[in-house]
Design an enzyme around this catalytic site. Structure first.
Site, PDB file in Angstrom:
ATOM      1  N   ASP A 211     -13.362 -23.654 -31.792  1.00 26.26           N
ATOM      2  CA  ASP A 211     -14.277 -22.522 -31.525  1.00 26.26           C
ATOM      3  C   ASP A 211     -13.704 -21.289 -32.057  1.00 26.26           C
ATOM      4  O   ASP A 211     -14.013 -20.205 -32.031  1.00 26.26           O
ATOM      5  CB  ASP A 211     -14.794 -22.240 -30.148  1.00 26.26           C
ATOM      6  CG  ASP A 211     -15.983 -21.175 -30.202  1.00 26.26           C
ATOM      7  OD1 ASP A 211     -16.670 -21.313 -31.072  1.00 26.26           O
ATOM      8  OD2 ASP A 211     -16.017 -20.614 -29.154  1.00 26.26           O
ATOM      9  N   SER A 235     -21.382 -17.596 -30.080  1.00 28.34           N
ATOM     10  CA  SER A 235     -21.834 -18.871 -30.311  1.00 28.34           C
ATOM     11  C   SER A 235     -23.126 -19.483 -29.917  1.00 28.34           C
ATOM     12  O   SER A 235     -23.408 -18.967 -28.534  1.00 28.34           O
ATOM     13  CB  SER A 235     -20.671 -20.229 -30.011  1.00 28.34           C
ATOM     14  OG  SER A 235     -19.161 -19.687 -30.610  1.00 28.34           O
ATOM     15  N   GLN A 285     -21.424 -25.613 -36.382  1.00 28.67           N
ATOM     16  CA  GLN A 285     -21.811 -24.373 -35.338  1.00 28.67           C
ATOM     17  C   GLN A 285     -22.636 -23.519 -36.025  1.00 28.67           C
ATOM     18  O   GLN A 285     -22.356 -23.298 -37.109  1.00 28.67           O
ATOM     19  CB  GLN A 285     -20.578 -23.937 -34.809  1.00 28.67           C
ATOM     20  CG  GLN A 285     -20.812 -23.075 -33.587  1.00 28.67           C
ATOM     21  CD  GLN A 285     -19.541 -22.071 -33.287  1.00 28.67           C
ATOM     22  OE1 GLN A 285     -19.347 -21.000 -33.514  1.00 28.67           O
ATOM     23  NE2 GLN A 285     -18.875 -22.780 -32.365  1.00 28.67           N
TER      24      GLN A 285
END
Length: 293
Positions: A211, A235, A285
Site C-alpha cells: 500500500d 485506499s 487497488q
C-alpha cells in the site's frame, strides 16, 4: 538505537514485527495497535497486514495464503486499538477461507476475505520481469532528501522506515517538477533488517508494503503528488494474489501501473518480482483521488 534515541534499521523493523504480532483476547478475536507516531488515519497497509495476521492465526501452518480481497470502509483512528474479528467461513480438504472485520468505536473500518491453500503441483508459467537497474545502484530515501526537500516535507523526510524503498523511476516528489509522465511507478523494496523464517510473516509484511507506493502510479500520470499538491486520497479496496514463495527481507521489485482514473477514483496494478526475475505476487487497488485546484 542511534545517538538521537530514534530506532533505525533492524530496530524500526522489529517495531513493525511487534505491530503485526496481535494480542489474542478471545477465540478468533485479536487486538492490534498503531505506532506511537502515526498520521491522522491508520495506514492502510498496517490494517491489511494485521487483518491477514488475524486470519492466518486460525489456519494450519501448512496452508499458505494465496489471495486476499479487502475493502477500506472508514478511516482508522491511530489513537485507539483495533479489534479484529475472524469468521471461519470454510475449512475444506485443500482450501481454507477466512473473513476478518476490523472494528473501532463499535464500527467496521475494514473488511478482508482471505483464502489459504495446501501446497500443490500443477501447470506453471509467469510473465518476465522488466529490465531495471540493480537496487544497490539507486539512491536511498535519505540520499534523495535534499535540504530543500527536508524543509518542504518536515518530519516525513527523516521518519524511520521499516521498508527500504529505492525508486527506479523518478520519485513522484521530483517528477512533479517536470510535469506528467507515464502512469507507471517502479521501486525496489525490502525490509531494513532480517525477518524470522515464518512464511506468514513475510506475506503480511508484503501486504503492509504493497500500500506504500501503488497509487503513485495514478498521480504520476497527472503530475501531482501527496503533500505538494491539493490531493485528497484514500485506499478504497485492495486485492492481492500470492503466486510463489519469497522473502520480504530480500530485494523485490514492485512494478506498478495505472490503466485508468475516472469519477474521483484511480486504479493501479502492481507486480512483485524477486531479484532473479520470479513473479511472486500481483496487486490491484482502487483509491479515492480528488485533486483540488
Amino acid at each position: 538505537m542511534t545517538e538521537d534515541g530514534v530506532a533505525r534499521g533492524q530496530g524500526v523493523l522489529d517495531r513493525l514485527v511487534e505491530l503485526l504480532d496481535l494480542e489474542r483476547i478471545e477465540d478468533d478475536i485479536y487486538r492490534g495497535v498503531s505506532p506511537e507516531h502515526s498520521s491522522v488515519r491508520v495506514f492502510g497497509g498496517q490494517v491489511a497486514g494485521q487483518a491477514l495476521v488475524a486470519a492466518g492465526r486460525t489456519v494450519p501452518a501448512e496452508r499458505g495464503v494465496h489471495s486476499l480481497h479487502a475493502y477500506f470502509i472508514r478511516g482508522g483512528d491511530p489513537s485507539v486499538p483495533i479489534v479484529y474479528e475472524v469468521d471461519r467461513i470454510r475449512d475444506g480438504r485443500s482450501f481454507t477461507t477466512r473473513r476478518v472485520v476490523a472494528v473501532q468505536h463499535g464500527k467496521a473500518i475494514f473488511a478482508l476475505s482471505a483464502s489459504f491453500q495446501s501446497v500443490e503441483s500443477g501447470i506453471d508459467h509467469a510473465e518476465g520481469m522488466p529490465e531495471v537497474p540493480d537496487p544497490e545502484t539507486l539512491p536511498t530515501h535519505a540520499e534523495r532528501m535534499t535540504p530543500d526537500l527536508r524543509a518542504k516535507f518536515g518530519d516525513w523526510a527523516d521518519r524511520p522506515r521499516p521498508i527500504d524503498v529505492r525508486y527506479v523511476s523518478e520519485p513522484p516528489w521530483l517528477s512533479r517538477e517536470t510535469g506528467p509522465r507515464d502512469a507507471r511507478n517502479q521501486v525496489w523494496m525490502r525490509t531494513d533488517g532480517k525477518l524470522a523464517d515464518d512464511p506468514l510473516l513475510h506475506v503480511c509484511v508484503l501486504a503492509y508494503a504493497s500500500d506504500m507506493t501503488l497509487l503513485d502510479a495514478v498521480l504520476a500520470r497527472h503530475g501531482v503528488y501527496w503533500g505538494t499538491d491539493k490531493v485528497m486520497g484514500a485506499s478504497l479496496d485492495h486485492a492481492m494474489w500470492f503466486h510463489r514463495p519469497f522473502r520480504a527481507d530480500e530485494w523485490i521489485l514492485y512494478d506498478c501501473a495505472s490503466p485508468s482514473a475516472s469519477g474521483g477514483r484511480g486504479l493501479a496494478t502492481g507486480r512483485f518480482f524477486t531479484r532473479d526475475g520470479t513473479l511472486v505476487a500481483t496487486v490491484v487497488q482502487e483509491g479515492l483521488l480528488r485533486v483540488v485546484g
